[in-house]
Design an enzyme around this catalytic site. Sequence first.
Site, PDB file in Angstrom:
ATOM      1  N   SER A 177       0.809  -1.218   0.000  1.00 14.83           N
ATOM      2  CA  SER A 177       0.000   0.000   0.000  1.00 14.83           C
ATOM      3  C   SER A 177       0.845   1.273   0.000  1.00 14.83           C
ATOM      4  O   SER A 177       0.393   2.323  -0.445  1.00 14.83           O
ATOM      5  CB  SER A 177      -0.947   0.022   1.204  1.00 14.83           C
ATOM      6  OG  SER A 177      -0.220  -0.056   2.419  1.00 14.83           O
ATOM      7  N   ASP A 418      -3.144   6.647  11.951  1.00 17.54           N
ATOM      8  CA  ASP A 418      -2.361   5.985  10.902  1.00 17.54           C
ATOM      9  C   ASP A 418      -1.021   6.697  10.788  1.00 17.54           C
ATOM     10  O   ASP A 418      -0.917   7.784  10.223  1.00 17.54           O
ATOM     11  CB  ASP A 418      -3.120   6.054   9.567  1.00 17.54           C
ATOM     12  CG  ASP A 418      -2.380   5.366   8.426  1.00 17.54           C
ATOM     13  OD1 ASP A 418      -1.204   5.005   8.601  1.00 17.54           O
ATOM     14  OD2 ASP A 418      -2.983   5.212   7.342  1.00 17.54           O
ATOM     15  N   HIS A 421       1.044   5.282   6.577  1.00 13.52           N
ATOM     16  CA  HIS A 421       0.876   5.834   5.233  1.00 13.52           C
ATOM     17  C   HIS A 421       1.166   7.340   5.253  1.00 13.52           C
ATOM     18  O   HIS A 421       1.476   7.906   6.300  1.00 13.52           O
ATOM     19  CB  HIS A 421      -0.534   5.534   4.727  1.00 13.52           C
ATOM     20  CG  HIS A 421      -0.835   4.064   4.665  1.00 13.52           C
ATOM     21  ND1 HIS A 421      -1.473   3.389   5.692  1.00 13.52           N
ATOM     22  CD2 HIS A 421      -0.537   3.129   3.723  1.00 13.52           C
ATOM     23  CE1 HIS A 421      -1.579   2.110   5.375  1.00 13.52           C
ATOM     24  NE2 HIS A 421      -1.006   1.917   4.198  1.00 13.52           N
TER      25      HIS A 421
END
Length: 439
Positions: A177, A418, A421
């Site tokens: 990702s 998060d 990312h």
Amino acid sequence: MVQINVWKWSKRRPCFQITFLIFMVFIAATSLFNELKIQHFDHHNPQIQSDRNHLPNSNHLNPTEIDRFTECSSTEKYSGRKIEWNENDRLKPVSDSEKECDVFSGKWVFDNTSHPLYIESSCPYMSDQLACHKHGRADLNYQYWRWQPNDCNLKRWNVAEMWEKLRGKRLMFVGDSLNRGQWISLVCLLQSVVPANKRSMSPNAHLTIFRAEEYNASIEFLWAPLLVDSNSDDPVNHRLGDRIIRPDSAYRHLSKWADADILVFNTYLWWRQGPVKLLWKSEENGVCEELDGQGAMELAMKTWAKWVNSDDNHNKRRVFFVTMSPTHQWGREWNPKSEGNCYGENHPITEKKYWGSGSDLPTMTMVENILARLGSKVTVLNITQLSEYRKDGHPSIYRKFWETLSPEQLSKPESYSDCIHWCLPGVPDVWNELLFHFL
């Protein structure tokens, strides 16, 4: 009853039946001729033969043989089996040349004149996982930082020039990702100059493709978080209890990336989630071996490197490897008084050579050794140190979460932030500036 009706229908139309039969024979003959023609073309096309020669023998491996439903019949200790290849190029990787400026060493400079390189809301392909402003982040300073190497300058980003580099080519990102985030970043950097009716995006799948018609070019993303074939290769349903890989096979992915002109690989984060189970290609009884994440990653990297080393098209194909993307899970690593993580951070780390636990030095050393054996066949994009400074660049709580958050989580934002990312526009845009610099 159906057969009787058909027979009665045919009996009333004998001429039509004969005509239809002749037509079907003609179609079958034409199809057979075309198949023979294609086989003849493939046989006399050295490039196609070269690519196929580097695919595993399909008689010994069905690419769908391992999937998310695959289970181990039993698990044994790792036997010590290795992946070997005969390297023939011991030059240093391209990006480590001592004759060039080290563009990976430098500092972040606040620049709200030339940055950001695009506007979040103007990119129709933006991911809700990375669109931080859309999901409530009011502080936009994370968009205005520019990477400045110590002793030289990065090549200035130029959309028109990048498209010319990509004209008639397939650029494919292969990985997890984080690599998908870099892919979305590049699409957002480039899409604005392509008319809406001249561009398209395929649905999210194992291979997702952005096409630019007037350049006859594509920017693609192949979901392959562990590089080799695994039970986690479904781009949506990959949250599984056991991580099972084929350490000696990348058939499923290789069959898609073999024709790309520019390849950008990454892998790292998924190897840090506990032991990995190895299901060797030759194992017919479902017996797995278990190995720690770093050891399993080394096997996968060597299988990947074996293909890179044997690629007959390496003089025309460009292969890049992106080093690990750091996480910022523990605020105490840059601020001893902190008990949080990246949540609430709005400024880069200024300590030179800062290194947190989100980047693993032993793993980096292992990867470096493998890449060194590949020499000039691979260009390294060493994004780790420069990304280490950017504790402010993660989505934190400002992204779409597909699972409902509990009241307990909502009361403590650090618990669901998060810090893996990256917001866009942001850090991955610099990774793509580095890619542009070396292309």
